[in-house]
Design a protein around this motif. Sequence first.
Motif, short mmCIF file in Angstrom:
data_model
loop_
_atom_site.label_atom_id
_atom_site.label_comp_id
_atom_site.label_asym_id
_atom_site.label_seq_id
_atom_site.Cartn_x
_atom_site.Cartn_y
_atom_site.Cartn_z
N ASN A 251 3.39 -12.58 -65.28
CA ASN A 251 2.29 -11.81 -64.69
C ASN A 251 1.27 -12.77 -64.06
O ASN A 251 0.45 -13.37 -64.75
N ALA A 252 1.34 -12.86 -62.75
CA ALA A 252 0.48 -13.82 -62.02
C ALA A 252 -0.98 -13.40 -62.08
O ALA A 252 -1.88 -14.25 -62.11
N GLU B 144 13.33 -18.50 -66.20
CA GLU B 144 13.17 -19.80 -65.54
C GLU B 144 12.30 -19.66 -64.29
O GLU B 144 11.39 -20.47 -64.06
N THR B 145 12.55 -18.61 -63.51
CA THR B 145 11.73 -18.38 -62.33
C THR B 145 10.28 -18.16 -62.76
O THR B 145 9.34 -18.68 -62.14
N GLY B 146 10.11 -17.40 -63.82
CA GLY B 146 8.76 -17.13 -64.33
C GLY B 146 8.04 -18.41 -64.70
O GLY B 146 6.87 -18.62 -64.37
N ILE B 147 8.74 -19.30 -65.38
CA ILE B 147 8.12 -20.57 -65.79
C ILE B 147 7.75 -21.37 -64.55
O ILE B 147 6.64 -21.92 -64.44
N MET C 142 2.68 -18.04 -72.73
CA MET C 142 3.34 -16.88 -72.11
C MET C 142 4.30 -16.27 -73.14
O MET C 142 4.83 -17.00 -73.99
N HIS C 143 4.49 -14.96 -73.10
CA HIS C 143 5.47 -14.32 -73.97
C HIS C 143 6.61 -13.76 -73.12
O HIS C 143 6.37 -13.20 -72.05
N PHE C 144 7.82 -13.93 -73.62
CA PHE C 144 8.97 -13.44 -72.86
C PHE C 144 9.96 -12.77 -73.81
O PHE C 144 10.55 -13.42 -74.67
N TYR C 145 10.10 -11.47 -73.67
CA TYR C 145 11.13 -10.76 -74.43
C TYR C 145 12.19 -10.24 -73.47
O TYR C 145 11.86 -9.70 -72.42
N SER C 146 13.43 -10.44 -73.86
CA SER C 146 14.54 -9.94 -73.06
C SER C 146 15.01 -8.64 -73.69
O SER C 146 15.67 -8.64 -74.73
N SER C 147 14.60 -7.52 -73.07
CA SER C 147 14.91 -6.26 -73.74
C SER C 147 16.35 -5.86 -73.46
O SER C 147 16.85 -6.01 -72.34
#
Length: 518
Positions: free
Chosen positions: A248-249, A300-303, A271-276
């Motif tokens: 979320n930019a 990876e793109t998010g990072i 940052m939090h990342f859940y793979s639903s």
Amino acid sequence: MPAFVSRRGFLATTGAACASVLTSRNALAFPAPQQVEIQTDAEIGTIRPEMHGHFAEHLGSCIYGGIWVGKDSRIPNIDGYRKQAVEDLRRLGLVVLRWPGGCFADDYHWRDGIGPRQKRPRRVNIHWGNYTEDNSFGTHEFVNFCRLIGAEPYLAGNVGSGTPDELRDWVEYCNYPSGSTLSDERAANGSPEPFRVRYWGVGNENWGCGGQMTPQEYAAHYRRFSGYIREFGGVRPFLVACGPSGNNADWTRGFFQSMGGRRRMPDGFAMHFYSSGKSNATRFTVETLPEQLSSFARLETGILEQRKLMDEFDPQKRIGLMIDEWGVWDRMVPEEEKRYGRLWQQITMRSAVAAAMGLNVFHRQADKLVMGNIAQTVNVLHAVLLTDQERCIRTSTFYAFELLKPHRGNKAVRVKTGDESPLGLSVSASRQKDALAITLVNPKHDAAVAVECALTKGTAAAAKARIIHHADFNACNTFEAPDVIVPKDHPVTARGSKIGIELPPMAVATVLAQLGSA
Ligand code: AHR
């Protein structure tokens, strides 16, 4: 039951709940090798061991019944901590452990969890089922647990419903050596030595359960709360600001814009990342499996996008990016949650592949990532241990972490796989002087892959490999059959500058080799 599934393999799944999606024999035909370039002389950065960190919350049976069983329990324990959990987590080498939440952190008042246990207040855990929390596991129990398993404690402070002086006092209570009322109270509670806690979270998910704040509101809170957190006894607090949900930019831009460059910036941005997952853990299908595993390309793109944004506000790159909650979050099975606690899910071959893909992403971003904490250690979400009364099993994800352990502290090096598609072969490589480690993950359920790794500099010798693999992506270790997915030795060749290995579908393998000069 298909004829070629053994009874043991069948029992390994969760009975009828497990859909057996098996790889056909044809899939094991290996195509021409995929060429992977391991750029042994192109260092990215150090793989900080904290990237393999963990997270444990007062949620479901993660703490109570999982880690903490109490001294009077019939479950074998060491001072109240489940003995097998202590042994297994020691074996895994838990580097850092974040606690007490999660959402729970922003409604947690640390004074509730100190002093004689029978006098501790009973509070309602409003986030995770309105059950009564007796606070028998508090700061001392947590820090002592960390000491027992060799992990660095990471405390998440309460910003949502707490106050700056409450957090300030928690830091003094933990870290001030002696002579203040708070440090003397710590000593009276059994710990004369300061806890020397370095990692401090200033809130958790403050865009959500931590106060529903805008990034501007949170930045104002962050400035105020962090301003009272000080260095005591030579321990400079490493302050972690709440980062975005996924990529979320707006959150990131809004937070850093509102911080104003003059003030002390956080040390870490989480940052939090859940793979639903769109299926129950043991019922993934050939549609929902690739959908979930593809999300690691988005991670990876998010990072990459988040770090670019951070660089605009922090051109000297002083702030580390952290993923302080991550993992797979599948559809819960109500009966399982009822039996084992909230957010309990089985951990399958798919989950192990997901974990290894996540860790590979982290390694490739080693020049920016300072920590990653899988959610959560025991009995909740992407767990490494599952417990049922006296029984405690190591999940496939435990073994994925174990396979990737040799990378810790190494220098990550660049890798080119020639296939950047979301379900392409996932690879990370690292070296420590002449020791080379390569982890390869085949996330495809229907295709084996032969790999030829070409080292850009040097030769490889004495290569050995370990693998975890199961043809059924829904297979899992269960209380009845705990060793369905365990690491095994795997053939690998090393000739000159080439390393060759064949990976069946749904496999995680780590190759260790000695580098020599060409
Ligand atoms: O890990 C479970 C929950 O997920 C945490 O409490 C929260 O931070 C996140 O939304």
